[in-house]
Enzyme design. Structure first.
Site, PDB file in Angstrom:
ATOM      1  N   LYS A 214       0.847  -1.202   0.000  1.00  0.00           N
ATOM      2  CA  LYS A 214       0.000   0.000   0.000  1.00  0.00           C
ATOM      3  C   LYS A 214       0.882   1.251   0.000  1.00  0.00           C
ATOM      4  O   LYS A 214       2.081   1.178   0.306  1.00  0.00           O
ATOM      5  CB  LYS A 214      -0.901  -0.012   1.232  1.00  0.00           C
ATOM      6  CG  LYS A 214      -0.143   0.050   2.555  1.00  0.00           C
ATOM      7  CD  LYS A 214      -1.061  -0.143   3.760  1.00  0.00           C
ATOM      8  CE  LYS A 214      -0.267  -0.114   5.063  1.00  0.00           C
ATOM      9  NZ  LYS A 214      -1.104  -0.490   6.217  1.00  0.00           N
TER      10      LYS A 214
ATOM     11  N   ARG B 291     -10.547   0.203  14.633  1.00  0.00           N
ATOM     12  CA  ARG B 291     -10.582   0.907  13.344  1.00  0.00           C
ATOM     13  C   ARG B 291     -11.636   0.220  12.474  1.00  0.00           C
ATOM     14  O   ARG B 291     -12.788   0.139  12.871  1.00  0.00           O
ATOM     15  CB  ARG B 291      -9.197   0.934  12.694  1.00  0.00           C
ATOM     16  CG  ARG B 291      -8.164   1.643  13.578  1.00  0.00           C
ATOM     17  CD  ARG B 291      -6.893   2.043  12.839  1.00  0.00           C
ATOM     18  NE  ARG B 291      -6.420   1.052  11.889  1.00  0.00           N
ATOM     19  CZ  ARG B 291      -5.176   0.974  11.436  1.00  0.00           C
ATOM     20  NH1 ARG B 291      -4.270   1.850  11.844  1.00  0.00           N
ATOM     21  NH2 ARG B 291      -4.819   0.067  10.573  1.00  0.00           N
TER      22      ARG B 291
ATOM     23  N   TYR C 269      14.793  30.171   7.954  1.00  0.00           N
ATOM     24  CA  TYR C 269      13.683  30.990   8.446  1.00  0.00           C
ATOM     25  C   TYR C 269      13.595  30.978   9.968  1.00  0.00           C
ATOM     26  O   TYR C 269      13.736  29.931  10.601  1.00  0.00           O
ATOM     27  CB  TYR C 269      12.360  30.471   7.881  1.00  0.00           C
ATOM     28  CG  TYR C 269      12.258  30.579   6.378  1.00  0.00           C
ATOM     29  CD1 TYR C 269      12.419  31.799   5.736  1.00  0.00           C
ATOM     30  CD2 TYR C 269      12.009  29.450   5.620  1.00  0.00           C
ATOM     31  CE1 TYR C 269      12.320  31.892   4.352  1.00  0.00           C
ATOM     32  CE2 TYR C 269      11.900  29.526   4.245  1.00  0.00           C
ATOM     33  CZ  TYR C 269      12.054  30.755   3.613  1.00  0.00           C
ATOM     34  OH  TYR C 269      11.961  30.838   2.251  1.00  0.00           O
TER      35      TYR C 269
ATOM     36  N   MET D 147      11.093  24.547   2.347  1.00  0.00           N
ATOM     37  CA  MET D 147      10.336  23.766   1.361  1.00  0.00           C
ATOM     38  C   MET D 147      11.257  22.969   0.435  1.00  0.00           C
ATOM     39  O   MET D 147      11.002  21.803   0.136  1.00  0.00           O
ATOM     40  CB  MET D 147       9.442  24.686   0.539  1.00  0.00           C
ATOM     41  CG  MET D 147       8.505  23.910  -0.381  1.00  0.00           C
ATOM     42  SD  MET D 147       7.453  24.949  -1.385  1.00  0.00           S
ATOM     43  CE  MET D 147       6.380  25.672  -0.156  1.00  0.00           C
TER      44      MET D 147
END
Ligand SMILES: *Cc1c(COP(=O)(O)O)cnc(C)c1O
Length: 414
Positions: A48, A145, A278, A325
Site C-alpha cells: 500500500k 478501526r 527561516y 520547502m
C-alpha cells in the site's frame, strides 16, 4: 570568479541529482527472511501507499520473485494499479468507501476485505461482473478501526453466507489487525487472539471454507509466532525497517531498501553567529562552514527534524535551523574545506551498514516512526530502482579493473 567543476564524489552514472534509490535485492532478502520466520505460514507483501514510498510495481514484482504469495493494499485503486502492470498474484484490498469501485475490483479478481457494511456493494458488483466476489471478513478484535465488532459478527456471517449460497460471493478469509504487537509483552494481543479464534470458529461453523486466516503484521511476525496462522501480512519488514523501538534493522537481519541521496548544492564559510534559515532559530557557535542540501519538506523531509543527520564524504553532519520547502542546511563546522565538499554526495538515510544515517535516525529527529519517514518522501523525488544482485559491487568493479590492467582479455577490449 570562476566556477570549477568539482572532483569530489563523482555522481554515480545515471542517478538523478536527487533520488530515493531502492535496492530490489534488499526487498527480496527481507521477503526471504520473513518467509523463513513465518514458515509454514505464507507471506502477503503489503505494498500500500506506493509500497511505503518505494514504488509499488517494482517492489511487488521483487516480493513475488522472493516467494511472497499474496499482495496487500489498502485501496482498490492501488490493487488495480498492480493489475494494470500485469501482476496477477492474489491481492487483497481492505479499506473502502461507498465511492470505491467494487465492480472493477471484482472484475480484476481482487479480493476484498469486508467490514460488514460493504456486503451490499460487493454483491451488486458481483452481479454486474457476473462473477462471485472473493471476500475476507474483518473482525475488529480490539484495534477499533475498521472491521466488524464481535457483537455484529454472527449477523454479518448470516448475511454473507446467504450471499455465498446464492453464488454471489465466497468468504475465503477471516482477518484482523493487531494494536500493540510492537510491544510483545502487553496483554492485549492475547485478548485480540482470543476474539480472533472465536470469530474464525464461528465462520467455519457457518459454512465458510476459509483459504486463509490472518492477523500478523511485521512486529507480530517477529515477536509472536502464535499469531501467524495461514498467512502473515508483512509491510515495514520487507522494506528492511524494524517495527520495534528498541531493535534495529540489523538486530532483525533486515536490510533497509531505500537510500535518500542528493548532492551538496553549495558550501560556504560563515562567521560566528551566522543565523540559518527561516526564523534564524540556529546560529553558528563559532566560525563555520554551511552546506546546502537541496531537499526540503516538499520532498518529504520533515520540517520539524531537529538535528537530522546528513552523511557527506564519510562524515555525518546535523541539520542546522529549519528545514525549508526545498532546502536544508547542515553545519559543517570550522575544519572542513568547503571547496572539497561542494558537489559531494549527501545521504540523508540509507542502509546504515557503513555507520551512515538511517530512517530510524530521522524518525528520532522528527519525533515520528520510520514508517512515516520513508512513506512521506514526495513524488518530486524520483524513485530509482537498482538491483544489487545484478550490479557488481563497486569493490568488484575495482577488482575487475585491476585484473584487466594486469591481463587484458583476449581481443584486448580497453
Ligand atoms: C499496513 C498494514 C499492514 C502492514 O503492517 P506492518 O506493520 O507495516 O507490517 C498489515 N495489515 C494491515 C491491515 C495494514 O493496514
Amino acid at each position: 570568479m570562476t566556477s570549477t567543476p568539482h572532483p569530489a564524489s563523482p555522481r554515480p552514472a545515471d542517478l538523478p541529482e536527487r533520488a530515493a534509490v531502492v535496492d530490489l535485492e534488499a526487498i527480496r532478502h527481507n521477503v526471504r527472511l520473513v518467509r523463513t520466520v513465518a514458515d509454514p505460514a505464507r507471506v502477503m507483501a503489503v505494498v500500500k501507499a506506493d509500497a511505503y514510498g518505494h514504488g509499488a510495481v517494482p517492489v511487488a514484482r521483487a516480493a513475488l520473485e522472493a516467494g511472497a504469495s499474496w499482495l496487500g493494499v489498502a485501496h482498490i485503486g492501488e490493487a488495480l494499479t498492480l493489475r494494470a502492470a500485469g501482476i496477477e498474484a492474489p491481492t487483497l484490498a481492505w479499506l473502502h468507501t461507498r465511492e470505491s469501485n467494487f465492480s472493477a475490483a471484482v472484475g480484476a479478481g481482487v479480493d476484498l476485505g469486508c467490514s460488514g457494511w460493504e456486503l451490499g456493494w460487493i454483491v451488486q458488483a458481483a452481479r454486474e461482473q457476473e462473477r462471485p466476489a472473493r471476500v475476507h471478513l474483518k473482525i475488529d478484535t480490539g484495534l477499533g478501526r475498521n472491521g466488524i465488532t464481535p457483537d455484529r459478527w454472527e449477523a454479518v456471517l448470516d448475511e454473507a453466507t446467504e450471499y455465498q449460497d446464492a453464488g454471489l460471493l465466497r468468504v475465503v478469509g477471516v482477518f484482523s489487525h493487531l494494536a500493540v504487537a510492537d510491544e510483545p509483552d502487553r496483554p492485549e494481543t492475547d485478548a485480540q487472539l482470543d476474539v480472533f479464534r472465536d470469530a474464525v470458529a464461528l465462520a467455519e461453523d457457518a459454512g465458510c471454507d476459509l483459504e486463509v486466516r490472518h492477523i500478523a503484521n511485521s512486529p507480530a511476525i517477529f515477536s509472536r509466532p502464535d499469531t501467524h496462522f495461514d498467512l502473515v501480512r508483512a509491510g515495514i519488514a520487507i522494506y528492511g525497517l524494524s517495527p520495534f523501538a528498541d531493535q534495529s534493522s540489523a538486530d532483525l537481519g533486515l536490510r533497509p531498501a531505500m537510500t535518500l541521496r542528493t548532492l551538496v548544492s553549495q558550501c560556504k564559510r560563515v562567521p560566528a553567529g551566522q543565523g540559518v534559515s527561516y526564523g534564524l532559530t540556529y546560529r553558528t557557535p563559532g566560525k563555520s562552514a554551511l552546506g546546502l542540501i537541496p531537499l526540503g519538506y516538499a520532498d518529504g523531509v520533515p520540517r520539524t527534524s531537529e538535528g537530522g543527520p546528513v552523511r557527506i564524504a564519510g562524515t555525518t553532519y546535523r541539520v542546522a535551523g529549519r528545514v525549508a520547502m526545498d532546502q536544508t542546511v547542515v553545519d559543517l563546522g570550522p575544519d572542513v574545506d568547503p571547496e572539497a565538499l561542494a558537489g559531494a554526495e549527501a545521504v540523508l538515510f540509507g542502509p546504515g551498514d557503513d555507520g551512515g544515517p538511517t530512517a530510524d535516525d530521522w524518525a528520532r529527529a522528527a519525533g515520528t516512526i520510520n514508517y512515516e519517514i520513508v512513506t512521506r518522501i514526495s513524488p518530486r523525488v524520483p524513485r530509482v530502482h537498482v538491483d544489487s544482485a545484478e550490479a557488481p559491487a563497486p569493490e568488484d568493479l575495482l577488482k575487475e579493473a585491476a585484473v584487466a590492467d594486469v591481463a587484458p582479455a583476449a581481443g584486448g577490449a580497453a
